[in-house]
Design a protein around this motif. Structure first.
Motif, PDB file in Angstrom:
ATOM      1  N   VAL A  73      -2.733  67.430 -21.155  1.00 60.49           N
ATOM      2  CA  VAL A  73      -3.205  66.040 -21.155  1.00 60.49           C
ATOM      3  C   VAL A  73      -2.027  65.066 -21.079  1.00 60.49           C
ATOM      4  O   VAL A  73      -2.114  64.019 -20.412  1.00 60.49           O
ATOM      5  CB  VAL A  73      -4.069  65.764 -22.403  1.00 60.49           C
ATOM      6  N   GLY A  74      -0.928  65.434 -21.716  1.00 66.51           N
ATOM      7  CA  GLY A  74       0.243  64.565 -21.696  1.00 66.51           C
ATOM      8  C   GLY A  74       0.880  64.394 -20.332  1.00 66.51           C
ATOM      9  O   GLY A  74       1.706  63.501 -20.133  1.00 66.51           O
ATOM     10  N   GLU A  75       0.508  65.237 -19.364  1.00 71.83           N
ATOM     11  CA  GLU A  75       1.110  65.179 -18.027  1.00 71.83           C
ATOM     12  C   GLU A  75       0.138  64.722 -16.937  1.00 71.83           C
ATOM     13  O   GLU A  75       0.531  64.530 -15.795  1.00 71.83           O
ATOM     14  CB  GLU A  75       1.627  66.575 -17.646  1.00 71.83           C
ATOM     15  N   LEU A  76      -1.124  64.573 -17.260  1.00 73.97           N
ATOM     16  CA  LEU A  76      -2.123  64.325 -16.219  1.00 73.97           C
ATOM     17  C   LEU A  76      -1.943  62.990 -15.508  1.00 73.97           C
ATOM     18  O   LEU A  76      -2.347  62.849 -14.348  1.00 73.97           O
ATOM     19  CB  LEU A  76      -3.535  64.393 -16.821  1.00 73.97           C
ATOM     20  N   ASP A  77      -1.367  62.014 -16.183  1.00 65.31           N
ATOM     21  CA  ASP A  77      -1.248  60.703 -15.552  1.00 65.31           C
ATOM     22  C   ASP A  77       0.079  60.528 -14.818  1.00 65.31           C
ATOM     23  O   ASP A  77       0.453  59.420 -14.449  1.00 65.31           O
ATOM     24  CB  ASP A  77      -1.422  59.585 -16.590  1.00 65.31           C
ATOM     25  N   GLY A  78       0.791  61.630 -14.572  1.00 60.41           N
ATOM     26  CA  GLY A  78       2.034  61.550 -13.814  1.00 60.41           C
ATOM     27  C   GLY A  78       1.785  61.251 -12.346  1.00 60.41           C
ATOM     28  O   GLY A  78       0.644  61.276 -11.857  1.00 60.41           O
ATOM     29  N   ALA A  79       2.859  61.001 -11.618  1.00 56.68           N
ATOM     30  CA  ALA A  79       2.751  60.647 -10.191  1.00 56.68           C
ATOM     31  C   ALA A  79       2.654  61.912  -9.351  1.00 56.68           C
ATOM     32  O   ALA A  79       3.513  62.212  -8.518  1.00 56.68           O
ATOM     33  CB  ALA A  79       3.952  59.808  -9.769  1.00 56.68           C
ATOM     34  N   TRP A  80       1.569  62.661  -9.554  1.00 55.74           N
ATOM     35  CA  TRP A  80       1.390  63.935  -8.860  1.00 55.74           C
ATOM     36  C   TRP A  80       0.396  63.782  -7.711  1.00 55.74           C
ATOM     37  O   TRP A  80      -0.601  63.070  -7.834  1.00 55.74           O
ATOM     38  CB  TRP A  80       0.860  65.007  -9.815  1.00 55.74           C
ATOM     39  N   ASP A  81       0.654  64.501  -6.629  1.00 56.24           N
ATOM     40  CA  ASP A  81      -0.348  64.589  -5.564  1.00 56.24           C
ATOM     41  C   ASP A  81      -1.461  65.545  -5.964  1.00 56.24           C
ATOM     42  O   ASP A  81      -2.604  65.376  -5.499  1.00 56.24           O
ATOM     43  CB  ASP A  81       0.307  65.058  -4.262  1.00 56.24           C
ATOM     44  N   GLU A  82      -1.148  66.543  -6.785  1.00 60.10           N
ATOM     45  CA  GLU A  82      -2.186  67.390  -7.359  1.00 60.10           C
ATOM     46  C   GLU A  82      -1.683  68.017  -8.652  1.00 60.10           C
ATOM     47  O   GLU A  82      -0.477  68.168  -8.867  1.00 60.10           O
ATOM     48  CB  GLU A  82      -2.661  68.461  -6.382  1.00 60.10           C
ATOM     49  N   VAL A  83      -2.644  68.344  -9.511  1.00 59.12           N
ATOM     50  CA  VAL A  83      -2.375  69.049 -10.766  1.00 59.12           C
ATOM     51  C   VAL A  83      -3.251  70.297 -10.775  1.00 59.12           C
ATOM     52  O   VAL A  83      -4.477  70.200 -10.619  1.00 59.12           O
ATOM     53  CB  VAL A  83      -2.689  68.179 -11.997  1.00 59.12           C
ATOM     54  N   LEU A  84      -2.618  71.465 -10.945  1.00 58.88           N
ATOM     55  CA  LEU A  84      -3.351  72.727 -10.969  1.00 58.88           C
ATOM     56  C   LEU A  84      -3.172  73.407 -12.323  1.00 58.88           C
ATOM     57  O   LEU A  84      -2.040  73.533 -12.812  1.00 58.88           O
ATOM     58  CB  LEU A  84      -2.843  73.678  -9.879  1.00 58.88           C
ATOM     59  N   LEU A  85      -4.271  73.829 -12.910  1.00 57.71           N
ATOM     60  CA  LEU A  85      -4.243  74.751 -14.047  1.00 57.71           C
ATOM     61  C   LEU A  85      -4.601  76.111 -13.477  1.00 57.71           C
ATOM     62  O   LEU A  85      -5.734  76.335 -13.039  1.00 57.71           O
ATOM     63  CB  LEU A  85      -5.237  74.326 -15.122  1.00 57.71           C
ATOM     64  N   ILE A  86      -3.620  77.012 -13.437  1.00 52.40           N
ATOM     65  CA  ILE A  86      -3.808  78.329 -12.833  1.00 52.40           C
ATOM     66  C   ILE A  86      -3.802  79.379 -13.938  1.00 52.40           C
ATOM     67  O   ILE A  86      -2.891  79.410 -14.777  1.00 52.40           O
ATOM     68  CB  ILE A  86      -2.703  78.631 -11.803  1.00 52.40           C
ATOM     69  N   THR A  87      -4.820  80.222 -13.932  1.00 52.70           N
ATOM     70  CA  THR A  87      -4.886  81.278 -14.928  1.00 52.70           C
ATOM     71  C   THR A  87      -5.071  82.618 -14.221  1.00 52.70           C
ATOM     72  O   THR A  87      -5.664  82.696 -13.147  1.00 52.70           O
ATOM     73  CB  THR A  87      -6.050  81.062 -15.916  1.00 52.70           C
ATOM     74  N   HIS A  88      -4.567  83.666 -14.871  1.00 56.19           N
ATOM     75  CA  HIS A  88      -4.661  85.014 -14.308  1.00 56.19           C
ATOM     76  C   HIS A  88      -5.261  85.940 -15.352  1.00 56.19           C
ATOM     77  O   HIS A  88      -4.880  85.900 -16.518  1.00 56.19           O
ATOM     78  CB  HIS A  88      -3.264  85.500 -13.901  1.00 56.19           C
ATOM     79  N   SER A  89      -6.221  86.753 -14.920  1.00 57.16           N
ATOM     80  CA  SER A  89      -6.751  87.830 -15.757  1.00 57.16           C
ATOM     81  C   SER A  89      -7.293  87.288 -17.080  1.00 57.16           C
ATOM     82  O   SER A  89      -8.142  86.404 -17.089  1.00 57.16           O
ATOM     83  CB  SER A  89      -5.649  88.877 -15.975  1.00 57.16           C
ATOM     84  N   ASN A  90      -6.771  87.791 -18.204  1.00 59.30           N
ATOM     85  CA  ASN A  90      -7.244  87.363 -19.518  1.00 59.30           C
ATOM     86  C   ASN A  90      -7.046  85.865 -19.746  1.00 59.30           C
ATOM     87  O   ASN A  90      -7.779  85.226 -20.514  1.00 59.30           O
ATOM     88  CB  ASN A  90      -6.502  88.145 -20.598  1.00 59.30           C
ATOM     89  N   GLY A  91      -6.077  85.287 -19.054  1.00 58.10           N
ATOM     90  CA  GLY A  91      -5.887  83.842 -19.156  1.00 58.10           C
ATOM     91  C   GLY A  91      -7.108  83.068 -18.702  1.00 58.10           C
ATOM     92  O   GLY A  91      -7.336  81.930 -19.145  1.00 58.10           O
ATOM     93  N   LEU A 144     -11.966  64.278 -15.592  1.00 58.72           N
ATOM     94  CA  LEU A 144     -10.634  64.713 -15.197  1.00 58.72           C
ATOM     95  C   LEU A 144     -10.227  64.012 -13.906  1.00 58.72           C
ATOM     96  O   LEU A 144     -11.082  63.634 -13.092  1.00 58.72           O
ATOM     97  CB  LEU A 144     -10.617  66.225 -14.993  1.00 58.72           C
ATOM     98  N   PRO A 145      -8.935  63.816 -13.677  1.00 57.94           N
ATOM     99  CA  PRO A 145      -8.499  63.143 -12.445  1.00 57.94           C
ATOM    100  C   PRO A 145      -8.978  63.885 -11.205  1.00 57.94           C
ATOM    101  O   PRO A 145      -9.149  65.107 -11.206  1.00 57.94           O
ATOM    102  CB  PRO A 145      -6.967  63.186 -12.547  1.00 57.94           C
ATOM    103  N   ALA A 146      -9.180  63.148 -10.128  1.00 57.21           N
ATOM    104  CA  ALA A 146      -9.678  63.740  -8.882  1.00 57.21           C
ATOM    105  C   ALA A 146      -8.686  64.742  -8.301  1.00 57.21           C
ATOM    106  O   ALA A 146      -9.082  65.617  -7.519  1.00 57.21           O
ATOM    107  CB  ALA A 146      -9.967  62.634  -7.872  1.00 57.21           C
ATOM    108  N   ASN A 147      -7.404  64.616  -8.651  1.00 52.29           N
ATOM    109  CA  ASN A 147      -6.396  65.528  -8.094  1.00 52.29           C
ATOM    110  C   ASN A 147      -6.209  66.784  -8.941  1.00 52.29           C
ATOM    111  O   ASN A 147      -5.290  67.562  -8.704  1.00 52.29           O
ATOM    112  CB  ASN A 147      -5.049  64.815  -7.929  1.00 52.29           C
ATOM    113  N   PHE A 148      -7.086  67.001  -9.921  1.00 54.99           N
ATOM    114  CA  PHE A 148      -6.988  68.174 -10.806  1.00 54.99           C
ATOM    115  C   PHE A 148      -7.910  69.283 -10.315  1.00 54.99           C
ATOM    116  O   PHE A 148      -9.037  69.030  -9.872  1.00 54.99           O
ATOM    117  CB  PHE A 148      -7.380  67.791 -12.232  1.00 54.99           C
ATOM    118  N   ALA A 149      -7.436  70.520 -10.424  1.00 56.06           N
ATOM    119  CA  ALA A 149      -8.293  71.674 -10.132  1.00 56.06           C
ATOM    120  C   ALA A 149      -7.923  72.831 -11.050  1.00 56.06           C
ATOM    121  O   ALA A 149      -6.748  73.030 -11.383  1.00 56.06           O
ATOM    122  CB  ALA A 149      -8.157  72.100  -8.677  1.00 56.06           C
TER     123      ALA A 149
END
Length: 375
Positions: free
Chosen positions: A207-225, A244-249
């Protein structure tokens, strides 16, 4: 013209190897990706941002892409839950499979895929049968010269000692630990408090990083994550004043969410899935049909009859298109490697392979569209 800027948060699977191993793996795959694309991609040194987060920067100098990568750490929890004593592992496994016999919704689990069910049950079967298959001929030969009970003891010892490397080769002990850990999560067991506290910290970091000047924000998880991602996403949504911001996935790779969702006693987890289903956000899942440790093409919210507002896209990585036959991880002996191919680049570059998601100037939706256009 400003370059493309991406923020990635990564939550890995049930693996005690931690950040050093995964940074090295990513560095190796980025080098392969650069070699195949001709684009210059570099990776910075690791920076410790907090006790539970390590960061580094990935730069594609050719295309002016910067990806700030945050590895969210929970390997200390995995290490604490990692059962090292073989006898303790056997005892805990017996308890786990008793719980499975009582609480697994077998009809629902079978409908979602047979391969994960085979993966669920082959470790205990092999762990029992393989030592016995080795012990019986040893016992028979030794009994020619020795009392039957001495021969039996020799056979059993030989069976255990000779079976152990074979079981390790097919990753049966790792799978047993993985199942036991998630069995405790589904039943609100001893590890739940530590996991809850860590997910609270993960949510605060994101949450502390979501309002940064990003073209996209990805939360990527693998397996048990990806199991942890269900609770983590609810925490993120609770902390947001709006959507959530439109650039989040959210991007899940090799998800195994039904491992808990198909248990009747996982009432807390069912509630989290239902709550997650009421929110609108982008969710891309990548699951390979031959991966017996994951569920391909399964929308986890539908398992519990939840609303499914998240804009979810279910993809197969189609590894067979991007690997040569000689290097394609297929067959029983390569099931473990298949489960890690999500984090690699193949013999040919895919728009949705892991290095491409890190270094390309495309958004995740553009990458998915390009991937779908491949015949």
């Amino acid at each position: 013209m400003a370059g493309f800027k991406r923020k990635v948060f990564y939550v890995g699977g049930f693996d005690p190897r931690g950040v050093r191993f995964y940074q090295q793996l990513l560095a190796e795959q980025m080098a392969r990706w650069s070699d195949k694309t001709g684009e210059v991609a570099t990776q910075s040194r690791r920076r410790k941002k907090s006790a539970i987060r390590s960061d580094w920067t990935i730069r594609n100098e050719t295309r002016d892409v910067t990806t700030e990568y945050s590895f969210l750490r929970w390997e200390d929890i995995v290490s604490a839950a990692w059962i090292r004593n073989p006898l303790a592992l056997a005892a805990r496994a017996i308890g786990y499979y008793r719980g499975i016999a009582r609480n697994l919704d077998m009809a629902k689990a079978k409908a979602l895929g047979i391969a994960p069910l085979i993966t669920l049950f082959y470790p205990p079967i092999l762990t029992i049968l393989l030592p016995l298959l080795i012990a019986l001929p040893v016992w028979g030969i030794a009994a020619i010269w020795l009392p039957w009970w001495v021969a039996l003891l020799i056979g059993l010892v030989a069976g255990v000692l000779l079976a152990r490397p074979l079981l390790t080769r097919v990753h049966a002990p790792w799978l047993l630990r993985f199942f036991i850990f998630n069995g405790e999560l589904s039943a609100d067991g001893a590890t739940q408090a530590a996991v809850d506290a860590r997910l609270d910290e993960f949510a605060d970091e994101i949450v502390g990083e979501l309002d940064g000047a990003w073209d996209e924000v990805l939360l990527i998880t693998h397996s048990n994550g990806s199991i942890l991602a269900v609770s983590l996403m609810n925490r993120l949504l609770d902390r947001m004043p709006g959507p959530l911001p439109a650039n989040f996935a959210l991007v899940t790779m090799g998800h195994c969410i039904p491992l808990i969702a198909c248990r009747r006693d996982a009432t807390r987890f069912h509630g989290e899935l239902r709550r997650l289903g009421t929110h609108d956000f982008r969710w891309i899942d990548v699951g390979s049909p031959p991966d017996g440790a994951a569920y391909f093409g399964v929308n986890p919210m539908l398992i519990v009859g939840a609303e499914a507002r998240p804009r979810m896209e279910l993809l197969s990585p189609r590894f067979h298109l991007f690997y040569e036959p000689a290097t394609y991880h297929k067959g029983y002996a390569n099931k473990y490697e298949i489960h890690f191919d999500y984090l690699r680049t193949g013999d040919r570059v895919s728009p949705i392979d892991y290095p491409s998601l890190m270094a390309s100037p495309r958004t995740i939706d553009q990458s998915v569209a390009e991937f779908r256009a491949i015949g």
